[in-house]
Design a protein around this motif. Structure first.
Motif, PDB file in Angstrom:
ATOM      1  N   VAL A  57     -46.245  32.132 -36.400  1.00  0.00           N
ATOM      2  CA  VAL A  57     -45.065  32.395 -35.569  1.00  0.00           C
ATOM      3  C   VAL A  57     -43.800  31.862 -36.224  1.00  0.00           C
ATOM      4  O   VAL A  57     -42.695  32.235 -35.827  1.00  0.00           O
ATOM      5  CB  VAL A  57     -45.217  31.797 -34.150  1.00  0.00           C
ATOM      6  CG1 VAL A  57     -46.327  32.504 -33.383  1.00  0.00           C
ATOM      7  CG2 VAL A  57     -45.456  30.303 -34.198  1.00  0.00           C
ATOM      8  N   HIS A  58     -43.943  31.022 -37.246  1.00  0.00           N
ATOM      9  CA  HIS A  58     -42.792  30.399 -37.900  1.00  0.00           C
ATOM     10  C   HIS A  58     -42.206  31.232 -39.039  1.00  0.00           C
ATOM     11  O   HIS A  58     -41.103  30.962 -39.491  1.00  0.00           O
ATOM     12  CB  HIS A  58     -43.194  29.022 -38.433  1.00  0.00           C
ATOM     13  CG  HIS A  58     -43.917  28.196 -37.420  1.00  0.00           C
ATOM     14  ND1 HIS A  58     -43.316  27.704 -36.284  1.00  0.00           N
ATOM     15  CD2 HIS A  58     -45.213  27.814 -37.355  1.00  0.00           C
ATOM     16  CE1 HIS A  58     -44.203  27.038 -35.570  1.00  0.00           C
ATOM     17  NE2 HIS A  58     -45.369  27.090 -36.192  1.00  0.00           N
ATOM     18  N   ARG A  59     -42.929  32.215 -39.511  1.00  0.00           N
ATOM     19  CA  ARG A  59     -42.469  33.037 -40.633  1.00  0.00           C
ATOM     20  C   ARG A  59     -41.335  33.958 -40.204  1.00  0.00           C
ATOM     21  O   ARG A  59     -41.235  34.363 -39.049  1.00  0.00           O
ATOM     22  CB  ARG A  59     -43.614  33.886 -41.186  1.00  0.00           C
ATOM     23  CG  ARG A  59     -44.746  33.086 -41.760  1.00  0.00           C
ATOM     24  CD  ARG A  59     -44.419  32.649 -43.139  1.00  0.00           C
ATOM     25  NE  ARG A  59     -45.587  32.005 -43.721  1.00  0.00           N
ATOM     26  CZ  ARG A  59     -45.555  31.371 -44.858  1.00  0.00           C
ATOM     27  NH1 ARG A  59     -44.452  31.312 -45.539  1.00  0.00           N
ATOM     28  NH2 ARG A  59     -46.628  30.800 -45.319  1.00  0.00           N
ATOM     29  N   GLN A  60     -40.510  34.330 -41.175  1.00  0.00           N
ATOM     30  CA  GLN A  60     -39.359  35.188 -40.885  1.00  0.00           C
ATOM     31  C   GLN A  60     -39.783  36.514 -40.262  1.00  0.00           C
ATOM     32  O   GLN A  60     -39.154  37.002 -39.332  1.00  0.00           O
ATOM     33  CB  GLN A  60     -38.555  35.450 -42.178  1.00  0.00           C
ATOM     34  CG  GLN A  60     -37.284  36.252 -41.955  1.00  0.00           C
ATOM     35  CD  GLN A  60     -36.259  35.478 -41.153  1.00  0.00           C
ATOM     36  OE1 GLN A  60     -35.973  34.335 -41.446  1.00  0.00           O
ATOM     37  NE2 GLN A  60     -35.709  36.117 -40.132  1.00  0.00           N
ATOM     38  N   LYS A  61     -40.873  37.095 -40.755  1.00  0.00           N
ATOM     39  CA  LYS A  61     -41.321  38.385 -40.202  1.00  0.00           C
ATOM     40  C   LYS A  61     -41.607  38.264 -38.711  1.00  0.00           C
ATOM     41  O   LYS A  61     -41.237  39.127 -37.926  1.00  0.00           O
ATOM     42  CB  LYS A  61     -42.509  38.946 -40.984  1.00  0.00           C
ATOM     43  CG  LYS A  61     -43.737  38.085 -41.057  1.00  0.00           C
ATOM     44  CD  LYS A  61     -44.781  38.751 -41.926  1.00  0.00           C
ATOM     45  CE  LYS A  61     -45.529  37.849 -42.844  1.00  0.00           C
ATOM     46  NZ  LYS A  61     -44.858  37.122 -43.835  1.00  0.00           N
ATOM     47  N   ILE A  65     -39.460  39.993 -35.404  1.00  0.00           N
ATOM     48  CA  ILE A  65     -40.089  40.815 -34.363  1.00  0.00           C
ATOM     49  C   ILE A  65     -39.864  40.182 -32.986  1.00  0.00           C
ATOM     50  O   ILE A  65     -39.530  40.876 -32.024  1.00  0.00           O
ATOM     51  CB  ILE A  65     -41.592  41.005 -34.653  1.00  0.00           C
ATOM     52  CG1 ILE A  65     -41.774  41.812 -35.945  1.00  0.00           C
ATOM     53  CG2 ILE A  65     -42.294  41.692 -33.481  1.00  0.00           C
ATOM     54  CD1 ILE A  65     -43.178  41.749 -36.518  1.00  0.00           C
ATOM     55  N   LEU A  66     -40.020  38.873 -32.898  1.00  0.00           N
ATOM     56  CA  LEU A  66     -39.838  38.188 -31.614  1.00  0.00           C
ATOM     57  C   LEU A  66     -38.396  38.289 -31.111  1.00  0.00           C
ATOM     58  O   LEU A  66     -38.158  38.304 -29.906  1.00  0.00           O
ATOM     59  CB  LEU A  66     -40.268  36.725 -31.738  1.00  0.00           C
ATOM     60  CG  LEU A  66     -41.774  36.515 -31.921  1.00  0.00           C
ATOM     61  CD1 LEU A  66     -42.069  35.073 -32.327  1.00  0.00           C
ATOM     62  CD2 LEU A  66     -42.533  36.904 -30.671  1.00  0.00           C
ATOM     63  N   ALA A  67     -37.449  38.386 -32.040  1.00  0.00           N
ATOM     64  CA  ALA A  67     -36.037  38.499 -31.661  1.00  0.00           C
ATOM     65  C   ALA A  67     -35.693  39.881 -31.135  1.00  0.00           C
ATOM     66  O   ALA A  67     -34.657  40.061 -30.499  1.00  0.00           O
ATOM     67  CB  ALA A  67     -35.143  38.152 -32.854  1.00  0.00           C
ATOM     68  N   ALA A  68     -36.549  40.866 -31.392  1.00  0.00           N
ATOM     69  CA  ALA A  68     -36.286  42.251 -30.977  1.00  0.00           C
ATOM     70  C   ALA A  68     -37.583  42.892 -30.486  1.00  0.00           C
ATOM     71  O   ALA A  68     -38.215  43.659 -31.220  1.00  0.00           O
ATOM     72  CB  ALA A  68     -35.695  43.044 -32.143  1.00  0.00           C
ATOM     73  N   PRO A  69     -38.004  42.566 -29.265  1.00  0.00           N
ATOM     74  CA  PRO A  69     -39.255  43.143 -28.743  1.00  0.00           C
ATOM     75  C   PRO A  69     -39.283  44.668 -28.891  1.00  0.00           C
ATOM     76  O   PRO A  69     -38.287  45.344 -28.657  1.00  0.00           O
ATOM     77  CB  PRO A  69     -39.246  42.732 -27.268  1.00  0.00           C
ATOM     78  CG  PRO A  69     -38.407  41.480 -27.251  1.00  0.00           C
ATOM     79  CD  PRO A  69     -37.347  41.700 -28.297  1.00  0.00           C
ATOM     80  N   SER A  93     -48.635  38.073 -31.602  1.00  0.00           N
ATOM     81  CA  SER A  93     -49.492  37.466 -30.589  1.00  0.00           C
ATOM     82  C   SER A  93     -50.199  36.232 -31.133  1.00  0.00           C
ATOM     83  O   SER A  93     -50.680  36.233 -32.267  1.00  0.00           O
ATOM     84  CB  SER A  93     -50.548  38.466 -30.104  1.00  0.00           C
ATOM     85  OG  SER A  93     -51.376  37.853 -29.137  1.00  0.00           O
ATOM     86  N   THR A  94     -50.275  35.204 -30.290  1.00  0.00           N
ATOM     87  CA  THR A  94     -51.078  34.020 -30.580  1.00  0.00           C
ATOM     88  C   THR A  94     -52.288  33.963 -29.650  1.00  0.00           C
ATOM     89  O   THR A  94     -53.020  32.970 -29.652  1.00  0.00           O
ATOM     90  CB  THR A  94     -50.244  32.735 -30.422  1.00  0.00           C
ATOM     91  OG1 THR A  94     -49.702  32.689 -29.099  1.00  0.00           O
ATOM     92  CG2 THR A  94     -49.129  32.670 -31.467  1.00  0.00           C
ATOM     93  N   ASP A  95     -52.503  35.025 -28.877  1.00  0.00           N
ATOM     94  CA  ASP A  95     -53.669  35.110 -27.997  1.00  0.00           C
ATOM     95  C   ASP A  95     -54.940  34.928 -28.831  1.00  0.00           C
ATOM     96  O   ASP A  95     -55.125  35.606 -29.848  1.00  0.00           O
ATOM     97  CB  ASP A  95     -53.670  36.475 -27.292  1.00  0.00           C
ATOM     98  CG  ASP A  95     -54.920  36.676 -26.469  1.00  0.00           C
ATOM     99  OD1 ASP A  95     -54.975  36.132 -25.360  1.00  0.00           O
ATOM    100  OD2 ASP A  95     -55.845  37.370 -26.966  1.00  0.00           O
ATOM    101  N   LEU A 120     -50.854  30.035 -36.233  1.00  0.00           N
ATOM    102  CA  LEU A 120     -51.431  31.311 -36.667  1.00  0.00           C
ATOM    103  C   LEU A 120     -51.214  32.388 -35.605  1.00  0.00           C
ATOM    104  O   LEU A 120     -51.376  32.148 -34.412  1.00  0.00           O
ATOM    105  CB  LEU A 120     -52.920  31.151 -36.955  1.00  0.00           C
ATOM    106  CG  LEU A 120     -53.617  32.359 -37.590  1.00  0.00           C
ATOM    107  CD1 LEU A 120     -53.058  32.651 -38.975  1.00  0.00           C
ATOM    108  CD2 LEU A 120     -55.115  32.112 -37.665  1.00  0.00           C
ATOM    109  N   ALA A 121     -50.827  33.556 -36.058  1.00  0.00           N
ATOM    110  CA  ALA A 121     -50.549  34.681 -35.163  1.00  0.00           C
ATOM    111  C   ALA A 121     -50.967  35.973 -35.836  1.00  0.00           C
ATOM    112  O   ALA A 121     -51.162  36.019 -37.049  1.00  0.00           O
ATOM    113  CB  ALA A 121     -49.056  34.729 -34.826  1.00  0.00           C
ATOM    114  N   VAL A 122     -51.096  37.002 -35.025  1.00  0.00           N
ATOM    115  CA  VAL A 122     -51.366  38.331 -35.554  1.00  0.00           C
ATOM    116  C   VAL A 122     -50.213  39.240 -35.153  1.00  0.00           C
ATOM    117  O   VAL A 122     -49.769  39.224 -34.008  1.00  0.00           O
ATOM    118  CB  VAL A 122     -52.728  38.885 -35.075  1.00  0.00           C
ATOM    119  CG1 VAL A 122     -52.780  39.028 -33.567  1.00  0.00           C
ATOM    120  CG2 VAL A 122     -53.051  40.200 -35.752  1.00  0.00           C
TER     121      VAL A 122
END
Length: 133
Positions: A57-61, A65-69, A93-95, A120-122
């Protein structure tokens, strides 16, 4: 994430190419609209039309994405003159179940699990456009 009625259909040759073990590029848009492209590994699920990228979740990519759902992104695999670009909308997602599915698919394609740092996220890309030769 809503499921697309009909995932894009790829030729057998395109499916085989996407199953090969190659590094790819992943492009998102920064909040200022400029492109951010990073090298990634990804998996393709033809049955659902979802491409997955493991990240944090910390990476720029992820931040883009999180900034623009509902943001549009692309992942491109290229080897010599062969290439395929998968475009669509992305979610981060971190689910646990979704991350576990991403890890399972990554491990199957790349023969080893991805790194698993904190956060970690997908990224799940609902592919609605395929370009290539």
């Amino acid at each position: 994430m809503a499921q697309t009625a009909h995932p894009p259909r790829l030729t057998a040759e395109a499916e085989a190419f996407l199953a090969e073990n190659h590094l790819c590029t992943f492009t998102t848009l920064r909040p200022d609209g400029s492109p951010h492209t990073a090298p990634v590994r990804f998996t393709w699920d033809a049955a659902t039309g979802i491409a997955r990228v493991m990240t944090t979740v910390h990476r720029q990519k992820s931040r883009n994405i999180l900034a623009a759902p509902g943001a549009r992104v692309s992942v491109c695999q290229m080897v010599g003159w062969r290439w395929l670009t998968l475009e669509g909308t992305a979610t981060v997602s971190t689910d646990r179940a979704r991350v576990a599915e991403g890890i399972r698919r990554y491990t199957k394609r790349y023969w080893a699990p991805p790194p698993q740092p904190p956060g970690l996220a997908v990224v799940e890309i609902r592919v609605d456009r395929v370009l290539g030769n």
